[in-house]
Design a protein around this motif. Structure first.
Motif, PDB file in Angstrom:
ATOM      1  N   ILE A 166      47.658 -52.862  40.381  1.00 18.37           N
ATOM      2  CA  ILE A 166      48.297 -54.166  40.196  1.00 18.37           C
ATOM      3  C   ILE A 166      47.583 -55.153  41.113  1.00 18.37           C
ATOM      4  O   ILE A 166      47.196 -54.809  42.234  1.00 18.37           O
ATOM      5  N   CYS A 167      47.367 -56.376  40.631  1.00 17.76           N
ATOM      6  CA  CYS A 167      46.608 -57.338  41.423  1.00 17.76           C
ATOM      7  C   CYS A 167      46.981 -58.768  41.048  1.00 17.76           C
ATOM      8  O   CYS A 167      47.738 -59.011  40.104  1.00 17.76           O
ATOM      9  N   TYR A 168      46.446 -59.709  41.813  1.00 23.36           N
ATOM     10  CA  TYR A 168      46.671 -61.130  41.580  1.00 23.36           C
ATOM     11  C   TYR A 168      45.349 -61.775  41.187  1.00 23.36           C
ATOM     12  O   TYR A 168      44.325 -61.586  41.842  1.00 23.36           O
ATOM     13  N   ASP A 169      45.377 -62.544  40.119  1.00 32.81           N
ATOM     14  CA  ASP A 169      44.194 -63.215  39.579  1.00 32.81           C
ATOM     15  C   ASP A 169      43.988 -64.538  40.321  1.00 32.81           C
ATOM     16  O   ASP A 169      44.810 -65.450  40.228  1.00 32.81           O
ATOM     17  N   HIS A 185      49.570 -62.568  37.738  1.00 29.96           N
ATOM     18  CA  HIS A 185      49.866 -61.213  38.161  1.00 29.96           C
ATOM     19  C   HIS A 185      49.561 -60.285  36.980  1.00 29.96           C
ATOM     20  O   HIS A 185      50.098 -60.475  35.891  1.00 29.96           O
ATOM     21  N   VAL A 186      48.694 -59.309  37.208  1.00 25.06           N
ATOM     22  CA  VAL A 186      48.271 -58.432  36.114  1.00 25.06           C
ATOM     23  C   VAL A 186      48.200 -56.987  36.585  1.00 25.06           C
ATOM     24  O   VAL A 186      47.958 -56.707  37.763  1.00 25.06           O
ATOM     25  N   ARG A 197      48.769 -54.917  31.376  1.00 21.10           N
ATOM     26  CA  ARG A 197      49.943 -55.769  31.166  1.00 21.10           C
ATOM     27  C   ARG A 197      49.770 -57.059  31.952  1.00 21.10           C
ATOM     28  O   ARG A 197      49.345 -57.047  33.107  1.00 21.10           O
ATOM     29  N   GLU A 198      50.095 -58.177  31.323  1.00 23.54           N
ATOM     30  CA  GLU A 198      50.169 -59.462  32.006  1.00 23.54           C
ATOM     31  C   GLU A 198      51.616 -59.725  32.383  1.00 23.54           C
ATOM     32  O   GLU A 198      52.522 -59.512  31.581  1.00 23.54           O
ATOM     33  N   ILE A 199      51.829 -60.222  33.590  1.00 20.06           N
ATOM     34  CA  ILE A 199      53.182 -60.502  34.078  1.00 20.06           C
ATOM     35  C   ILE A 199      53.310 -62.015  34.225  1.00 20.06           C
ATOM     36  O   ILE A 199      52.664 -62.618  35.087  1.00 20.06           O
ATOM     37  N   PHE A 200      54.120 -62.611  33.391  1.00 25.84           N
ATOM     38  CA  PHE A 200      54.206 -64.069  33.326  1.00 25.84           C
ATOM     39  C   PHE A 200      55.327 -64.568  34.234  1.00 25.84           C
ATOM     40  O   PHE A 200      56.510 -64.341  33.966  1.00 25.84           O
TER      41      PHE A 200
END
Length: 385
Positions: A166-169, A185-186, A197-200
């Motif tokens: 998990i990471c931050y773009d 956040h992806v 997965r993309e986390i909106f």
């Protein structure tokens, strides 16, 4: 403010309608007024957290400045603060040096620089985040396995599960004042770096801690993801809400800050720290920088006490010292077991020990055996059992 609320409401509806895997659930929100002065509270770390000390073995091969970037049940991953490319693997229990790896270079199987290290003991792999939007994967002996070529600039990279990170773009981090272009956040695959997965997180306009003076600018960077008390908290400086994120994709509002970051001049941003059964630690960052003096982004440490149901400005002290030594509760998170890692330089511990400023216990016993030129001692902070 009504316009911002309307945008957020619309974004929430879009998430509910069109983003399967990002369900919303409503919990009781904690509200933090970042413009308010809160009463002060002092805490002793050992009263509510467990502390473990590890003296890193010192040999001709294993000489390190002791910057721990990840820790598992068996190993510690350590690098130097300079860009020499060395990765040290130490035994978690004994502190003995296990292996030194260096794959720094310009080849396809090498890293240009170590931005971050992620340890995956379940797969016996090390992930090295390197410039150029790539993560190189090695086994625990330093043998190259594969490279994850990413289509985005990432930070705050953590081991999410057996198959994913998990990471931050960071691709739009410097686009302050512009509209968002993607989810930041992806979750990405450990095999090829593709987005699982993309986390909106709902917001419209990008607002990051960047100070500008004419054609000069400077940015403040902090972790946008926090794993604490076995829960993921996702932080987005462009949003006025911090969210819990569950494995099933549920995004739950956790903390709401006020006033809105989009209405403050200068802005005050809110980040998450360690969470325990009783305490939620937080940090505010004021978006101010003095370009002549080269300092700014002033911080305040806060805690929400769930028993008192109140917020405080907090100072946490290490109870193994005879004098007050503060401990950062919002420093970089590590993994599901370890909340925080601190490097204690040997020469300073020797000096403190000789002055009689350590209380009886593990740290004092370790310091009594140290030489000032030894490798550092590592302090791990964990949830109380």
């Amino acid at each position: 403010m009504k316009q911002i609320n309307a945008i957020l409401a619309l974004a929430l509806l879009m998430v509910l309608a069109g983003c399967g895997g990002n369900k919303q659930s409503n919990n009781d929100l904690i509200t933090v007024d970042v413009s308010k002065n809160y009463p002060k509270k002092e805490l002793i770390l050992q009263d509510f957290m467990d502390v473990e000390y590890i003296a890193l073995e010192t040999t001709d091969e294993f000489l390190t400045q002791g910057l721990v970037l990840d820790a598992g049940k068996e190993y510690l991953l350590v690098k130097n603060r300079n860009n020499d490319g060395d990765i040290f693997i130490f035994d978690r229990k004994t502190g003995k040096g296990v292996r030194k790896i260096n794959r720094q270079g310009q080849g396809g199987e090498e890293y240009a620089r170590i931005n971050d290290l992620i340890l995956d003991e379940s797969n016996d792999e090390i992930f090295v985040e390197s410039p150029g939007n790539k993560i190189l994967v090695y086994d625990l002996y330093g043998s190259f396995k594969r490279v994850l070529n990413l289509d985005r600039e990432v930070s705050s990279v953590f081991n999410y599960d057996k198959h994913n990170l998990i990471c931050y773009d960071m691709s739009d981090y410097h686009s302050k004042g512009k509209d968002r272009t993607r989810s930041y956040h992806v979750i990405i695959s450990k095999q090829d770096g593709s987005v699982t997965r993309e986390i909106f997180i709902p917001f419209k306009t990008i607002n990051t801690p960047i100070a500008v003076d004419g054609d000069q600018f400077v940015a403040s960077y902090s972790y946008q993801i926090r794993l604490s008390h076995d829960e993921w908290t996702l932080i987005e400086t462009s949003s006025d809400t911090l969210y819990h994120y569950a494995p099933d994709g549920t995004l739950s509002p956790f903390i709401a800050r006020t006033p809105s970051t989009h209405t403050m001049v200068p802005e005050v941003f809110l980040y998450m720290g360690i969470c325990t059964d009783r305490y939620y630690f937080m940090q505010t960052v004021k978006n101010v920088f003095n370009f002549e003096k080269g300092n700014g982004f002033y911080t305040d440490e806060l805690v929400y006490d769930k028993e008192e149901k109140a917020l405080f400005q907090v100072a946490v002290y290490n109870g193994d010292y005879a004098e007050k030594r503060p401990v950062a509760m919002t420093a970089s998170p590590v993994n599901r077991e370890i909340e925080n890692v601190t490097t204690l330089d040997a020469f300073r511990l020797v000096e403190i020990y000789e002055k009689g400023q350590l209380k009886d216990g593990q740290l004092k016993e370790i310091a009594s055996r140290l030489d000032k030129d030894d490798n550092p001692v590592i302090m791990l902070i964990k949830q109380k059992k």
